[in-house]
Design a protein around this motif. Structure first.
Motif, PDB file in Angstrom:
ATOM      1  N   GLY A  14      76.055  55.496   2.748  1.00 54.13           N
ATOM      2  CA  GLY A  14      76.338  53.838   3.382  1.00 54.13           C
ATOM      3  C   GLY A  14      74.387  53.110   2.924  1.00 54.13           C
ATOM      4  N   LYS A  15      73.637  53.964   2.820  1.00 52.61           N
ATOM      5  CA  LYS A  15      72.231  53.435   2.719  1.00 52.61           C
ATOM      6  C   LYS A  15      72.581  52.238   1.907  1.00 52.61           C
ATOM      7  N   THR A  18      73.020  49.245   3.340  1.00 54.74           N
ATOM      8  CA  THR A  18      72.318  48.663   4.761  1.00 54.74           C
ATOM      9  C   THR A  18      70.763  48.591   4.082  1.00 54.74           C
ATOM     10  N   ARG A  19      70.943  48.669   2.879  1.00 53.60           N
ATOM     11  CA  ARG A  19      69.533  48.281   2.875  1.00 53.60           C
ATOM     12  C   ARG A  19      68.974  46.991   2.943  1.00 53.60           C
ATOM     13  N   ARG A  20      67.781  46.917   3.342  1.00 50.34           N
ATOM     14  CA  ARG A  20      67.797  45.423   3.938  1.00 50.34           C
ATOM     15  C   ARG A  20      65.259  45.667   3.260  1.00 50.34           C
ATOM     16  N   MET A  21      64.894  44.954   3.277  1.00 52.92           N
ATOM     17  CA  MET A  21      63.591  45.048   3.329  1.00 52.92           C
ATOM     18  C   MET A  21      63.130  44.292   4.948  1.00 52.92           C
ATOM     19  N   GLY A  22      62.139  45.078   5.371  1.00 55.60           N
ATOM     20  CA  GLY A  22      61.359  44.343   6.683  1.00 55.60           C
ATOM     21  C   GLY A  22      60.602  44.287   6.604  1.00 55.60           C
ATOM     22  N   GLU A  23      60.537  42.795   8.031  1.00 53.81           N
ATOM     23  CA  GLU A  23      58.474  42.231   7.520  1.00 53.81           C
ATOM     24  C   GLU A  23      57.589  43.183   7.176  1.00 53.81           C
ATOM     25  N   ASP A  24      57.404  44.252   7.607  1.00 52.30           N
ATOM     26  CA  ASP A  24      56.624  44.068   6.667  1.00 52.30           C
ATOM     27  C   ASP A  24      56.622  45.869   5.537  1.00 52.30           C
ATOM     28  N   GLY A  25      58.164  45.220   5.106  1.00 50.01           N
ATOM     29  CA  GLY A  25      57.902  45.393   3.284  1.00 50.01           C
ATOM     30  C   GLY A  25      57.874  47.224   3.539  1.00 50.01           C
ATOM     31  N   VAL A  26      58.751  47.381   4.389  1.00 53.67           N
ATOM     32  CA  VAL A  26      59.582  48.750   4.446  1.00 53.67           C
ATOM     33  C   VAL A  26      60.753  48.467   4.810  1.00 53.67           C
ATOM     34  N   PRO A  27      61.173  49.484   3.714  1.00 55.02           N
ATOM     35  CA  PRO A  27      63.537  49.224   3.912  1.00 55.02           C
ATOM     36  C   PRO A  27      63.735  49.788   4.937  1.00 55.02           C
ATOM     37  N   THR A  28      65.038  49.437   5.848  1.00 53.52           N
ATOM     38  CA  THR A  28      65.428  49.526   6.960  1.00 53.52           C
ATOM     39  C   THR A  28      66.789  49.972   6.153  1.00 53.52           C
ATOM     40  N   PHE A  29      67.560  50.550   7.361  1.00 51.50           N
ATOM     41  CA  PHE A  29      69.395  51.440   6.944  1.00 51.50           C
ATOM     42  C   PHE A  29      70.228  50.731   7.958  1.00 51.50           C
ATOM     43  N   HIS A  30      69.610  49.942   8.720  1.00 48.05           N
ATOM     44  CA  HIS A  30      70.595  50.444  10.162  1.00 48.05           C
ATOM     45  C   HIS A  30      72.100  50.357   9.564  1.00 48.05           C
ATOM     46  N   ASN A  31      72.608  50.981  11.051  1.00 48.43           N
ATOM     47  CA  ASN A  31      73.976  51.585  11.020  1.00 48.43           C
ATOM     48  C   ASN A  31      74.249  51.759   9.716  1.00 48.43           C
ATOM     49  N   HIS A  32      73.684  52.825   8.412  1.00 44.84           N
ATOM     50  CA  HIS A  32      74.310  53.194   7.214  1.00 44.84           C
ATOM     51  C   HIS A  32      75.085  54.293   7.629  1.00 44.84           C
ATOM     52  N   GLU A  33      75.417  54.979   8.686  1.00 42.06           N
ATOM     53  CA  GLU A  33      76.295  56.053   8.777  1.00 42.06           C
ATOM     54  C   GLU A  33      77.715  55.528   9.240  1.00 42.06           C
ATOM     55  N   VAL A  34      77.750  54.319  10.092  1.00 40.51           N
ATOM     56  CA  VAL A  34      78.666  53.746  10.059  1.00 40.51           C
ATOM     57  C   VAL A  34      79.342  52.880   9.010  1.00 40.51           C
ATOM     58  N   VAL A  35      79.283  52.403   8.144  1.00 38.51           N
ATOM     59  CA  VAL A  35      79.181  52.063   6.967  1.00 38.51           C
ATOM     60  C   VAL A  35      79.134  53.374   5.977  1.00 38.51           C
ATOM     61  N   GLY A  36      78.565  54.115   6.019  1.00 42.69           N
ATOM     62  CA  GLY A  36      79.112  55.488   4.918  1.00 42.69           C
ATOM     63  C   GLY A  36      80.574  55.728   5.659  1.00 42.69           C
ATOM     64  N   ALA A  37      80.513  56.498   7.057  1.00 36.92           N
ATOM     65  CA  ALA A  37      81.885  57.118   7.495  1.00 36.92           C
ATOM     66  C   ALA A  37      83.091  56.463   6.759  1.00 36.92           C
ATOM     67  N   ARG A  38      83.015  54.720   6.985  1.00 35.83           N
ATOM     68  CA  ARG A  38      84.310  53.655   6.505  1.00 35.83           C
ATOM     69  C   ARG A  38      84.150  54.419   4.543  1.00 35.83           C
ATOM     70  N   GLN A  39      82.645  54.203   4.064  1.00 38.24           N
ATOM     71  CA  GLN A  39      82.959  54.753   2.808  1.00 38.24           C
ATOM     72  C   GLN A  39      83.798  56.626   2.323  1.00 38.24           C
ATOM     73  N   THR A  40      83.208  57.481   3.126  1.00 35.81           N
ATOM     74  CA  THR A  40      84.003  58.854   3.407  1.00 35.81           C
ATOM     75  C   THR A  40      85.438  58.528   3.122  1.00 35.81           C
ATOM     76  N   ILE A  41      85.779  58.728   4.148  1.00 30.19           N
ATOM     77  CA  ILE A  41      87.247  57.808   5.062  1.00 30.19           C
ATOM     78  C   ILE A  41      87.801  57.532   3.201  1.00 30.19           C
ATOM     79  N   ARG A  42      87.561  56.795   2.679  1.00 26.05           N
ATOM     80  CA  ARG A  42      88.364  56.071   1.094  1.00 26.05           C
ATOM     81  C   ARG A  42      87.783  57.112   0.067  1.00 26.05           C
ATOM     82  N   ILE A  43      86.366  57.857  -0.076  1.00 25.72           N
ATOM     83  CA  ILE A  43      86.146  58.670  -0.940  1.00 25.72           C
ATOM     84  C   ILE A  43      87.429  59.783  -0.999  1.00 25.72           C
TER      85      ILE A  43
END
Length: 125
Positions: A14-15, A18-43
């Motif tokens: 799910g990363k 969910t990848r977003r660039m933070g204001e500090d230039g560091v990427p975040t992946f908030h809730n990638h586990e939730v999105v990844g779980a949905r993708q996992t079921i489908r796969i």
């Protein structure tokens, strides 16, 4: 263990969504586990795995990001324990170790996980 291997393969899927660039230039992946779980079921459904295996792998992907800190209350630990069986906790720890090893870190259980297990044991007794 096929479920652990599949969870190891899919836990961060799910990363990319969910990848977003933070204001500090560091990427975040908030809730990638939730999105990844949905993708996992489908796969896994698409590839013909049985429901029990899909449920186990999806659970691991969905819950692999648990992050214990010493400020967790007994109530918070009890809530986690209602959701996660001892067998599932062993699986989550195995997944955490594999993830650390694949990331080039020491392939051991992180100190906070030991602290969490101790907290869970205190509550059980």
């Amino acid at each position: 263990d096929l479920a652990l291997r599949l969870a190891g393969l899919l836990h961060d899927i799910g990363k990319s969504r969910t990848r977003r660039m933070g204001e500090d230039g560091v990427p975040t992946f908030h809730n990638h586990e939730v999105v990844g779980a949905r993708q996992t079921i489908r796969i896994l459904k698409r590839t013909g795995f049985d429901d029990a295996l899909i449920d186990r792998v999806t659970f691991l992907v969905r819950n692999h990001m648990f992050h214990y800190t010493p400020d967790w209350t007994d109530q918070a630990v009890r809530k986690f324990m209602r959701r996660v069986s001892p067998e599932q906790m062993r699986d989550l720890i195995e997944l955490r170790i594999a993830d650390r090893k694949a990331s080039g870190k020491r392939a051991s259980v992180p100190r906070p996980v030991y602290d969490f297990l101790s907290h869970m044991e205190r509550i059980r007794t």
